[in-house]
Design a protein around this motif. Sequence first.
Motif, PDB file in Angstrom:
ATOM      1  N   GLY A 115      30.511  31.561  31.474  1.00  0.00           N
ATOM      2  CA  GLY A 115      31.830  31.531  30.867  1.00  0.00           C
ATOM      3  C   GLY A 115      32.179  30.138  30.374  1.00  0.00           C
ATOM      4  O   GLY A 115      31.310  29.282  30.171  1.00  0.00           O
ATOM      5  N   GLU A 116      33.469  29.889  30.186  1.00  0.00           N
ATOM      6  CA  GLU A 116      33.925  28.614  29.639  1.00  0.00           C
ATOM      7  C   GLU A 116      33.990  27.525  30.707  1.00  0.00           C
ATOM      8  O   GLU A 116      33.554  26.392  30.495  1.00  0.00           O
ATOM      9  CB  GLU A 116      35.307  28.795  28.992  1.00  0.00           C
ATOM     10  N   TYR A 117      34.554  27.866  31.863  1.00  0.00           N
ATOM     11  CA  TYR A 117      34.611  26.902  32.960  1.00  0.00           C
ATOM     12  C   TYR A 117      34.986  27.612  34.250  1.00  0.00           C
ATOM     13  O   TYR A 117      35.506  28.725  34.243  1.00  0.00           O
ATOM     14  CB  TYR A 117      35.616  25.767  32.675  1.00  0.00           C
ATOM     15  N   PHE A 118      34.728  26.916  35.372  1.00  0.00           N
ATOM     16  CA  PHE A 118      35.136  27.366  36.701  1.00  0.00           C
ATOM     17  C   PHE A 118      35.845  26.202  37.372  1.00  0.00           C
ATOM     18  O   PHE A 118      35.248  25.150  37.601  1.00  0.00           O
ATOM     19  CB  PHE A 118      33.917  27.812  37.514  1.00  0.00           C
ATOM     20  N   GLU A 119      37.113  26.388  37.665  1.00  0.00           N
ATOM     21  CA  GLU A 119      37.874  25.369  38.372  1.00  0.00           C
ATOM     22  C   GLU A 119      37.942  25.760  39.846  1.00  0.00           C
ATOM     23  O   GLU A 119      38.540  26.782  40.200  1.00  0.00           O
ATOM     24  CB  GLU A 119      39.280  25.229  37.795  1.00  0.00           C
ATOM     25  N   GLY A 133      33.606  34.706  26.747  1.00  0.00           N
ATOM     26  CA  GLY A 133      34.938  34.139  26.557  1.00  0.00           C
ATOM     27  C   GLY A 133      35.794  34.396  27.779  1.00  0.00           C
ATOM     28  O   GLY A 133      36.779  35.149  27.731  1.00  0.00           O
ATOM     29  N   VAL A 134      35.417  33.789  28.894  1.00  0.00           N
ATOM     30  CA  VAL A 134      36.136  33.964  30.162  1.00  0.00           C
ATOM     31  C   VAL A 134      36.263  32.607  30.842  1.00  0.00           C
ATOM     32  O   VAL A 134      35.507  31.677  30.561  1.00  0.00           O
ATOM     33  CB  VAL A 134      35.410  34.949  31.105  1.00  0.00           C
ATOM     34  N   TYR A 135      37.228  32.507  31.747  1.00  0.00           N
ATOM     35  CA  TYR A 135      37.344  31.309  32.582  1.00  0.00           C
ATOM     36  C   TYR A 135      37.668  31.755  34.003  1.00  0.00           C
ATOM     37  O   TYR A 135      38.212  32.850  34.224  1.00  0.00           O
ATOM     38  CB  TYR A 135      38.414  30.358  32.044  1.00  0.00           C
ATOM     39  N   THR A 136      37.359  30.899  34.979  1.00  0.00           N
ATOM     40  CA  THR A 136      37.483  31.272  36.385  1.00  0.00           C
ATOM     41  C   THR A 136      38.257  30.214  37.149  1.00  0.00           C
ATOM     42  O   THR A 136      38.033  29.011  36.955  1.00  0.00           O
ATOM     43  CB  THR A 136      36.091  31.453  37.027  1.00  0.00           C
ATOM     44  N   GLU A 137      39.135  30.660  38.022  1.00  0.00           N
ATOM     45  CA  GLU A 137      39.913  29.767  38.868  1.00  0.00           C
ATOM     46  C   GLU A 137      39.682  30.140  40.328  1.00  0.00           C
ATOM     47  O   GLU A 137      39.765  31.313  40.695  1.00  0.00           O
ATOM     48  CB  GLU A 137      41.406  29.874  38.537  1.00  0.00           C
ATOM     49  N   GLY A 138      39.389  29.131  41.165  1.00  0.00           N
ATOM     50  CA  GLY A 138      39.228  29.374  42.592  1.00  0.00           C
ATOM     51  C   GLY A 138      40.576  29.646  43.248  1.00  0.00           C
ATOM     52  O   GLY A 138      41.552  28.962  42.963  1.00  0.00           O
ATOM     53  N   ARG A 139      40.619  30.652  44.110  1.00  0.00           N
ATOM     54  CA  ARG A 139      41.852  31.011  44.808  1.00  0.00           C
ATOM     55  C   ARG A 139      41.579  31.158  46.305  1.00  0.00           C
ATOM     56  O   ARG A 139      40.430  31.280  46.733  1.00  0.00           O
ATOM     57  CB  ARG A 139      42.414  32.324  44.250  1.00  0.00           C
ATOM     58  N   GLU A 140      42.647  31.170  47.099  1.00  0.00           N
ATOM     59  CA  GLU A 140      42.508  31.305  48.546  1.00  0.00           C
ATOM     60  C   GLU A 140      41.991  32.684  48.936  1.00  0.00           C
ATOM     61  O   GLU A 140      41.196  32.830  49.861  1.00  0.00           O
ATOM     62  CB  GLU A 140      43.859  31.049  49.223  1.00  0.00           C
ATOM     63  N   VAL A 200      24.075  41.006  26.920  1.00  0.00           N
ATOM     64  CA  VAL A 200      24.272  40.256  28.158  1.00  0.00           C
ATOM     65  C   VAL A 200      25.382  40.897  28.979  1.00  0.00           C
ATOM     66  O   VAL A 200      26.454  41.216  28.464  1.00  0.00           O
ATOM     67  CB  VAL A 200      24.626  38.784  27.869  1.00  0.00           C
ATOM     68  N   ILE A 201      25.102  41.055  30.265  1.00  0.00           N
ATOM     69  CA  ILE A 201      26.064  41.611  31.215  1.00  0.00           C
ATOM     70  C   ILE A 201      26.383  40.552  32.258  1.00  0.00           C
ATOM     71  O   ILE A 201      25.479  39.964  32.860  1.00  0.00           O
ATOM     72  CB  ILE A 201      25.504  42.865  31.916  1.00  0.00           C
ATOM     73  N   GLY A 202      27.665  40.310  32.488  1.00  0.00           N
ATOM     74  CA  GLY A 202      28.110  39.483  33.601  1.00  0.00           C
ATOM     75  C   GLY A 202      28.925  40.340  34.541  1.00  0.00           C
ATOM     76  O   GLY A 202      29.700  41.196  34.110  1.00  0.00           O
ATOM     77  N   THR A 203      28.749  40.140  35.864  1.00  0.00           N
ATOM     78  CA  THR A 203      29.439  40.981  36.836  1.00  0.00           C
ATOM     79  C   THR A 203      29.527  40.291  38.186  1.00  0.00           C
ATOM     80  O   THR A 203      28.723  39.407  38.498  1.00  0.00           O
ATOM     81  CB  THR A 203      28.718  42.331  36.998  1.00  0.00           C
ATOM     82  N   TYR A 204      30.492  40.706  38.978  1.00  0.00           N
ATOM     83  CA  TYR A 204      30.612  40.233  40.353  1.00  0.00           C
ATOM     84  C   TYR A 204      29.892  41.141  41.344  1.00  0.00           C
ATOM     85  O   TYR A 204      29.947  40.919  42.547  1.00  0.00           O
ATOM     86  CB  TYR A 204      32.091  40.114  40.742  1.00  0.00           C
ATOM     87  N   MET A 205      29.231  42.148  40.866  1.00  0.00           N
ATOM     88  CA  MET A 205      28.603  43.114  41.757  1.00  0.00           C
ATOM     89  C   MET A 205      27.280  42.600  42.318  1.00  0.00           C
ATOM     90  O   MET A 205      26.320  42.393  41.587  1.00  0.00           O
ATOM     91  CB  MET A 205      28.383  44.439  41.029  1.00  0.00           C
ATOM     92  N   HIS A 206      27.268  42.405  43.632  1.00  0.00           N
ATOM     93  CA  HIS A 206      26.028  42.108  44.351  1.00  0.00           C
ATOM     94  C   HIS A 206      25.480  43.429  44.888  1.00  0.00           C
ATOM     95  O   HIS A 206      25.742  44.487  44.362  1.00  0.00           O
ATOM     96  CB  HIS A 206      26.315  41.164  45.521  1.00  0.00           C
ATOM     97  N   GLY A 207      24.673  43.320  45.924  1.00  0.00           N
ATOM     98  CA  GLY A 207      24.418  44.536  46.688  1.00  0.00           C
ATOM     99  C   GLY A 207      22.988  44.928  46.990  1.00  0.00           C
ATOM    100  O   GLY A 207      22.772  45.442  48.048  1.00  0.00           O
ATOM    101  N   SER A 208      21.989  44.767  46.201  1.00  0.00           N
ATOM    102  CA  SER A 208      22.082  44.252  44.827  1.00  0.00           C
ATOM    103  C   SER A 208      22.414  45.375  43.834  1.00  0.00           C
ATOM    104  O   SER A 208      22.287  46.541  44.147  1.00  0.00           O
ATOM    105  CB  SER A 208      20.786  43.546  44.415  1.00  0.00           C
ATOM    106  N   LEU A 209      22.813  44.988  42.645  1.00  0.00           N
ATOM    107  CA  LEU A 209      23.360  45.927  41.670  1.00  0.00           C
ATOM    108  C   LEU A 209      22.339  46.935  41.154  1.00  0.00           C
ATOM    109  O   LEU A 209      22.590  48.143  41.128  1.00  0.00           O
ATOM    110  CB  LEU A 209      23.945  45.139  40.494  1.00  0.00           C
TER     111      LEU A 209
END
Length: 263
Positions: A115-119, A133-140, A200-209
């Motif tokens: 993606g564009e960035y990970f904060e 065209g995505v961005y990521t922010e760390g959260r609690e 191209v596929i991006g995903t949060y799925m582990h497991g494995s997918l």
Amino acid sequence: MDEANGAGQAGPLGQSRPIDVVSLYPKDMNIYGDWGNVLTIRRRLKLYGYEPRIHTYNQGDPWPEQVDMVLGGGGQDSGQEKISDDFFKRADTLRALVADDVPMLMICGMYQLFGEYFETIDGTRLDGIGVFGVYTEGREQRMIGNLVEHSDQFGDIIGYENHSGQTFLRDGVEPLGHVEGEGRGNNGEDGTEGARVHNVIGTYMHGSLLPKNPKISDFLIAAAATRRYGEFRPWQEEGQKAELARIDETAANARRVAASRPR
């Protein structure tokens, strides 16, 4: 390191039909069972009559001359930081492969870096290479548990999410799917999960997918074979067909169990 897995696998008229697969940074970006995606692609390629050639690419390794597919796994923030310098040295190469329709699967941490960035949660910014065209922010809040989503192309996709980064899609970006039930997906707010661009596929799925989602495996394989040989043409003996059917039946059983389990 290159692995000559399946060397000598023959297609029609005894011709070898190699498919070169790059496993991207498995040393630092391979947690929650993501290596299973590589094993699944290798096995299914053999059963379709192709010769899988697995290239494991880590920091400082020579880049393979032939690339038909790229698979990347998840990793902790520290793993992303470790590979960052080398990753950006390969950024132009990866973006060119994306534009040339090379199929790729990027899981969790690699999805974020595409993606564009990970904060991160402490405010550290890790730039990405802008494929998505995505961005990521760390959260609690950590988003963890079995996940079911629906895709118009692949039907129901079943996997396991485990991430604290929340990813947001820019306007017009296509998600991989939309979350059903209690899953959280990209950010727990808009119902989207993952992203798509070209092949191209991006995903949060582990497991494995891929072991639980044969349709996605076959999409990647068909795209790789078509790009290299002009068509996806399985060449299988009866034993190979029977084994593939057994694998798909096992996957169907695993999907049913995973979908029924609470988060």
